[in-house]
Design a protein around this motif. Structure first.
Motif, PDB file in Angstrom:
ATOM      1  N   ASP A   1       3.101 -11.751  10.028  1.00  0.00           N
ATOM      2  CA  ASP A   1       2.230 -11.432  11.164  1.00  0.00           C
ATOM      3  C   ASP A   1       1.396 -10.171  10.912  1.00  0.00           C
ATOM      4  O   ASP A   1       1.376  -9.243  11.716  1.00  0.00           O
ATOM      5  CB  ASP A   1       3.084 -11.264  12.432  1.00  0.00           C
ATOM      6  N   VAL A   2       0.679 -10.153   9.806  1.00  0.00           N
ATOM      7  CA  VAL A   2      -0.114  -8.982   9.415  1.00  0.00           C
ATOM      8  C   VAL A   2      -1.491  -9.041  10.060  1.00  0.00           C
ATOM      9  O   VAL A   2      -2.198 -10.052   9.953  1.00  0.00           O
ATOM     10  CB  VAL A   2      -0.259  -8.904   7.885  1.00  0.00           C
ATOM     11  N   SER A   3      -1.877  -7.976  10.733  1.00  0.00           N
ATOM     12  CA  SER A   3      -3.232  -7.798  11.247  1.00  0.00           C
ATOM     13  C   SER A   3      -3.789  -6.505  10.668  1.00  0.00           C
ATOM     14  O   SER A   3      -3.150  -5.451  10.770  1.00  0.00           O
ATOM     15  CB  SER A   3      -3.242  -7.745  12.776  1.00  0.00           C
ATOM     16  N   LEU A   4      -4.949  -6.592  10.056  1.00  0.00           N
ATOM     17  CA  LEU A   4      -5.479  -5.457   9.294  1.00  0.00           C
ATOM     18  C   LEU A   4      -6.989  -5.585   9.174  1.00  0.00           C
ATOM     19  O   LEU A   4      -7.514  -6.681   8.984  1.00  0.00           O
ATOM     20  CB  LEU A   4      -4.848  -5.452   7.891  1.00  0.00           C
TER      21      LEU A   4
ATOM     22  N   GLY B   1       4.452  -7.457  -0.588  1.00  0.00           N
ATOM     23  CA  GLY B   1       3.476  -8.434  -0.116  1.00  0.00           C
ATOM     24  C   GLY B   1       2.041  -8.102  -0.473  1.00  0.00           C
ATOM     25  O   GLY B   1       1.112  -8.780  -0.028  1.00  0.00           O
ATOM     26  N   LYS B   2       1.848  -7.094  -1.308  1.00  0.00           N
ATOM     27  CA  LYS B   2       0.493  -6.636  -1.635  1.00  0.00           C
ATOM     28  C   LYS B   2      -0.315  -7.708  -2.360  1.00  0.00           C
ATOM     29  O   LYS B   2      -1.450  -8.006  -1.981  1.00  0.00           O
ATOM     30  CB  LYS B   2       0.571  -5.371  -2.510  1.00  0.00           C
ATOM     31  N   THR B   3       0.250  -8.263  -3.422  1.00  0.00           N
ATOM     32  CA  THR B   3      -0.463  -9.284  -4.187  1.00  0.00           C
ATOM     33  C   THR B   3      -0.682 -10.539  -3.355  1.00  0.00           C
ATOM     34  O   THR B   3      -1.740 -11.173  -3.434  1.00  0.00           O
ATOM     35  CB  THR B   3       0.314  -9.623  -5.476  1.00  0.00           C
ATOM     36  N   THR B   4       0.299 -10.893  -2.546  1.00  0.00           N
ATOM     37  CA  THR B   4       0.141 -12.055  -1.666  1.00  0.00           C
ATOM     38  C   THR B   4      -1.044 -11.853  -0.732  1.00  0.00           C
ATOM     39  O   THR B   4      -1.857 -12.761  -0.528  1.00  0.00           O
ATOM     40  CB  THR B   4       1.430 -12.281  -0.851  1.00  0.00           C
ATOM     41  N   LEU B   5      -1.170 -10.665  -0.163  1.00  0.00           N
ATOM     42  CA  LEU B   5      -2.305 -10.391   0.715  1.00  0.00           C
ATOM     43  C   LEU B   5      -3.615 -10.435  -0.059  1.00  0.00           C
ATOM     44  O   LEU B   5      -4.601 -11.005   0.418  1.00  0.00           O
ATOM     45  CB  LEU B   5      -2.138  -9.029   1.389  1.00  0.00           C
ATOM     46  N   LEU B   6      -3.637  -9.841  -1.254  1.00  0.00           N
ATOM     47  CA  LEU B   6      -4.871  -9.839  -2.038  1.00  0.00           C
ATOM     48  C   LEU B   6      -5.317 -11.266  -2.339  1.00  0.00           C
ATOM     49  O   LEU B   6      -6.513 -11.579  -2.287  1.00  0.00           O
ATOM     50  CB  LEU B   6      -4.664  -9.053  -3.333  1.00  0.00           C
TER      51      LEU B   6
ATOM     52  N   PHE C   1       2.571  -1.205   2.791  1.00  0.00           N
ATOM     53  CA  PHE C   1       3.383  -2.367   3.154  1.00  0.00           C
ATOM     54  C   PHE C   1       4.828  -2.173   2.711  1.00  0.00           C
ATOM     55  O   PHE C   1       5.114  -1.480   1.729  1.00  0.00           O
ATOM     56  CB  PHE C   1       2.839  -3.636   2.488  1.00  0.00           C
ATOM     57  N   ALA C   2       5.723  -2.830   3.429  1.00  0.00           N
ATOM     58  CA  ALA C   2       7.137  -2.877   3.051  1.00  0.00           C
ATOM     59  C   ALA C   2       7.720  -4.172   3.584  1.00  0.00           C
ATOM     60  O   ALA C   2       7.511  -4.520   4.757  1.00  0.00           O
ATOM     61  CB  ALA C   2       7.902  -1.685   3.613  1.00  0.00           C
ATOM     62  N   ASP C   3       8.394  -4.916   2.716  1.00  0.00           N
ATOM     63  CA  ASP C   3       9.075  -6.149   3.113  1.00  0.00           C
ATOM     64  C   ASP C   3       8.149  -7.113   3.846  1.00  0.00           C
ATOM     65  O   ASP C   3       8.542  -7.756   4.829  1.00  0.00           O
ATOM     66  CB  ASP C   3      10.287  -5.829   3.996  1.00  0.00           C
ATOM     67  N   GLY C   4       6.909  -7.195   3.368  1.00  0.00           N
ATOM     68  CA  GLY C   4       5.972  -8.160   3.930  1.00  0.00           C
ATOM     69  C   GLY C   4       5.344  -7.763   5.247  1.00  0.00           C
ATOM     70  O   GLY C   4       4.660  -8.562   5.884  1.00  0.00           O
ATOM     71  N   ARG C   5       5.529  -6.523   5.651  1.00  0.00           N
ATOM     72  CA  ARG C   5       4.978  -6.051   6.916  1.00  0.00           C
ATOM     73  C   ARG C   5       4.086  -4.828   6.691  1.00  0.00           C
ATOM     74  O   ARG C   5       4.362  -3.998   5.826  1.00  0.00           O
ATOM     75  CB  ARG C   5       6.102  -5.699   7.897  1.00  0.00           C
ATOM     76  N   LEU C   6       3.044  -4.731   7.491  1.00  0.00           N
ATOM     77  CA  LEU C   6       2.171  -3.570   7.439  1.00  0.00           C
ATOM     78  C   LEU C   6       2.860  -2.399   8.129  1.00  0.00           C
ATOM     79  O   LEU C   6       3.251  -2.489   9.291  1.00  0.00           O
ATOM     80  CB  LEU C   6       0.838  -3.881   8.125  1.00  0.00           C
TER      81      LEU C   6
END
Length: 262
Positions: A24-27, A44-49, A215-220
């Motif tokens: 549930d990342v909003s950015l 989760g950094k690469t996943t977001l990229l 990010f940590a553990d898939g959360r912003l």
């Protein structure tokens, strides 16, 4: 138009198999700025990229690029908007550096079109920018990992997209080229490009980035200008290790203890 962010991410959730890797990342990432995606391994950094590049599906949520839904763009339209540099460049591609960099021009070519003079100039300029002129005729498998990484960055520059995404671009680079790259990326932003990069080096992020997202553990965890995001208590909690950011002679430095905590 100037107020439109480069990326607007809303309620993004991404899973790989049964594991949720972004929650549930909003950015919002600003246009014309250098943004750093930070956090420990598995954050989760690469996943977001990859989501920003439109390279993988999401379970839910949306990504808008320069005001447009990224999911609504064709591959060619997306490639004209966003250039992506992965962590690792395969060494076995049977291409010279110049041929590899020229692939960045593909989104601008019509079907069965050949490179024009302006295409070739874009390729040569990109090769010169990353200091690979003397290696332009070499095959990729003859290069070091750092040289291949610079070739991948040159390919992205030759693409001439307004947005540049880089996944750990300093990973294989020596100290000089790490700083040369960050200086180049900052210069590109001053010329109007948007750059988003995944970084592990907090010192580079603090000194070169205009914007940071932690990010940590898939959360912003936090987002904003680096000095506000890189607070000692937040970093220490995220990295599970004492971390301190402080200014010294006009530069930011990151301190960590030399020994394991008791």
């Amino acid at each position: 138009m100037a107020d439109i962010p480069a990326f607007a991410v809303s309620n993004l959730t991404v899973a790989i198999g049964r594991k949720t890797v972004l929650h549930d990342v909003s950015l919002t990432l600003p246009a014309g700025r250098l943004s750093a995606l930070l956090g420990p391994n598995g954050a989760g950094k690469t996943t977001l990229l990859r989501q920003l590049a439109g390279l993988s599906p999401a379970r839910s949520g949306t990504v808008h690029c320069q005001g447009q839904p990224l999911a609504g763009l064709s591959d060619c339209q997306r490639a004209r908007q966003v250039a992506y540099v992965p962590q690792h460049v395969p060494a076995g591609l049977p291409l010279t550096v110049r041929e590899f960099v020229a692939l960045g021009r593909v989104p601008h070519l019509g079907q069965f079109s050949r490179l024009t003079g302006s295409d070739r100039q874009a390729v040569e300029t990109a090769i010169e920018t990353v200091e690979l002129v003397s290696d332009a005729g070499k095959r990729l498998d003859a290069l070091s990992g750092g040289e291949r990484q610079r070739a991948a960055i040159a390919r992205a520059l030759a693409q001439e997209a307004p947005v540049l995404l880089l996944d750990e671009p300093t990973n294989h680079l020596d100290l000089r080229h790490q700083h040369r790259l960050q200086t180049l990326l900052a210069s590109l932003c001053r010329q109007g490009k948007t750059v988003v990069e995944v970084l592990h080096d907090l010192t580079l992020a603090a000194n070169y980035a205009d914007h940071a997202a932690l990010f940590a553990d898939g959360r912003l965890v936090a987002a904003g200008v680096p000095p506000e995001v890189l607070q000692a208590d937040t970093l220490s909690q995220v990295y599970r290790w004492p971390v301190r950011l402080h200014a010294h002679e006009g530069r930011w430095l990151v301190d960590t203890p030399a020994a394991l905590p008791a």
